[in-house]
Design an enzyme around this catalytic site. Structure first.
Site, short mmCIF file in Angstrom:
data_model
loop_
_atom_site.label_atom_id
_atom_site.label_comp_id
_atom_site.label_asym_id
_atom_site.label_seq_id
_atom_site.Cartn_x
_atom_site.Cartn_y
_atom_site.Cartn_z
N GLY A 16 -69.15 1.61 -57.12
CA GLY A 16 -68.53 1.99 -55.85
C GLY A 16 -68.64 0.90 -54.81
N SER A 44 -66.42 5.07 -65.63
CA SER A 44 -66.77 3.67 -65.39
C SER A 44 -67.76 3.11 -66.40
CB SER A 44 -67.35 3.52 -63.98
OG SER A 44 -66.40 3.87 -63.00
N CYS A 133 -75.03 5.62 -41.74
CA CYS A 133 -74.82 4.24 -41.30
C CYS A 133 -74.71 4.12 -39.79
CB CYS A 133 -73.59 3.65 -41.97
SG CYS A 133 -72.09 4.63 -41.79
N GLY A 164 -66.34 2.91 -43.16
CA GLY A 164 -67.16 4.11 -43.09
C GLY A 164 -66.54 5.28 -43.81
N HIS A 262 -70.05 -1.34 -37.86
CA HIS A 262 -70.03 -0.36 -36.78
C HIS A 262 -70.61 -0.99 -35.51
CE1 HIS A 262 -68.80 2.48 -39.64
NE2 HIS A 262 -69.88 3.22 -39.77
N ASN A 335 -72.14 -1.85 -41.68
CA ASN A 335 -72.39 -0.50 -42.17
C ASN A 335 -72.52 -0.42 -43.68
OD1 ASN A 335 -69.43 -1.01 -41.56
ND2 ASN A 335 -69.22 0.77 -42.90
#
Length: 357
Positions: A16, A44, A133, A164, A262, A335
């Site tokens: 990911g 995966s 985050c 995000g 962020h 983040n």
């Protein structure tokens, strides 16, 4: 475990967005791990990823994959962590979870190593949670200030990047940028940008409105009384990490057309008087904080100058004009790094040090 054996690490969600950042971080940081197992869904499994200069085959997420694992880091959605982190703990691993599944569980510590690292040792369920985050973006700085002057109130406006919302958020912003590029008339009248984007991309989006040429005063899911999940996380997680259950907090979380990093405008009130010079010295001494605060010479934090780095970057440090014992500051943090993968890796390293002590 044997004193001579380095602990075995499993990275769940290795394919990911955060998992990919994690593999880079593991390759950059001190090598405290023996075997590193990369784990993902059956879809995966079998992929080959590179970590620490070696090619590693991704394994399927099953109970057996945790056998012999000392620490398992989870960079997966809440529902996956809720199911599998307890399985990892039952198999003998310490689960370090980056999702929101366990953050407010009273039997699961919520840890920022620079602020409350000792809490990682008290884990009745064998699980340690990584904060959201947005909270993490400011926590190193606030922890350093709270230690000296005791934080009592916190008002935050966040400016949260598209990442995000995960890879779909990044992809959507890139797609929207392609639609509006070169069309200088867009954005000058209501609805024209939205119409152009919908004609090209359709209405399906991870955001409530188009993000390009826009800011959206909603991040997270809608909760009671008009608050969003992101805003409540800022309140609840700050209280838990800092150990201030009655901390007064108000947050407004905004999505902005930035890919990664962020930013937060922070209005922090303390129990005792604090000067800007004292606060700057405390922040400069903090291990994971970088101060960029020379407005007269154009030095201040921005997402573009923070992305890809590990420190929390702080600037625009001022005494609030009409509020006693109060500082205003602007904070930026990547983040996907400190806000997710890096803090998770740091927690895992605390556990590794404990296991090999």
């Amino acid at each position: 475990m044997s004193e001579n054996r380095k602990p075995t690490l499993a990275v769940v969600g290795a394919t990911g967005a955060v998992g990919s950042v994690m593999l880079g971080i593991l390759s950059e940081r001190p090598d405290v791990w023996g075997e590193i197992r990369l784990v993902a869904s059956a879809r995966s499994a079998g992929k080959v990823l590179r970590v620490r200069g070696e090619d590693v085959v991704v394994r399927e997420l099953t109970p057996e994959v945790f056998d012999g694992v000392d620490v398992a880091m989870f960079d997966v959605p809440d529902e996956v962590s809720a199911q599998w982190a307890p399985v990892a703990a039952e198999r003998g691993a310490v689960a370090v979870d980056n999702s929101g599944a366990f953050r407010m569980d009273p039997d699961v510590p919520l840890v920022v190593p620079e602020v409350n690292g000792a809490a990682a040792r008290n884990r009745p369920k064998g699980i340690i949670a990584n904060p959201n985050c947005t909270t993490l973006t400011m926590m190193d700085a606030l922890g350093a200030l709270h230690e000296k002057w005791q934080l009592t109130e916190l008002v935050v406006a966040s400016y949260q990047a598209a990442s995000g919302a995960g890879q779909p958020g990044v992809d959507r912003l890139y797609d929207e940028l392609e639609v509006v590029a070169g069309q200088r008339t867009l954005g000058q009248s209501s609805g024209d940008t939205a119409a152009a984007i919908e004609a090209k991309l359709g209405a399906d989006s991870p955001f409530q409105e188009n993000l390009v040429l826009n800011v959206i005063p909603v991040a997270g899911s809608l909760k009671d009384d008009g608050w969003t999940s992101e805003e409540l996380k800022v309140r609840n997680e700050s209280r838990k990490i800092l150990g201030i259950p009655d901390l007064r907090v108000s947050a407004t979380c905004v999505r902005v057309p930035v890919l990664t990093t962020h930013s937060l405008a922070v209005h922090a009130t303390f129990a005792s008087d604090v000067s800007v010079d004292e606060a700057r010295a405390a922040l400069e001494a903090a291990p994971s904080v970088e101060v960029r605060d020379d407005l007269a010479n154009g030095v201040f934090p921005t997402p573009a100058t923070t992305v890809g780095g590990d420190p929390t970057v702080v600037g625009r440090l001022r005494q609030a004009l009409d509020f006693p014992n109060t500082l205003d500051l602007f904070v930026c943090g990547d983040n996907l790094r400190k806000g997710a993968a890096l803090n998770t890796a740091q927690i895992a390293e605390l556990v590794a040090a404990e296991l090999t002590a």
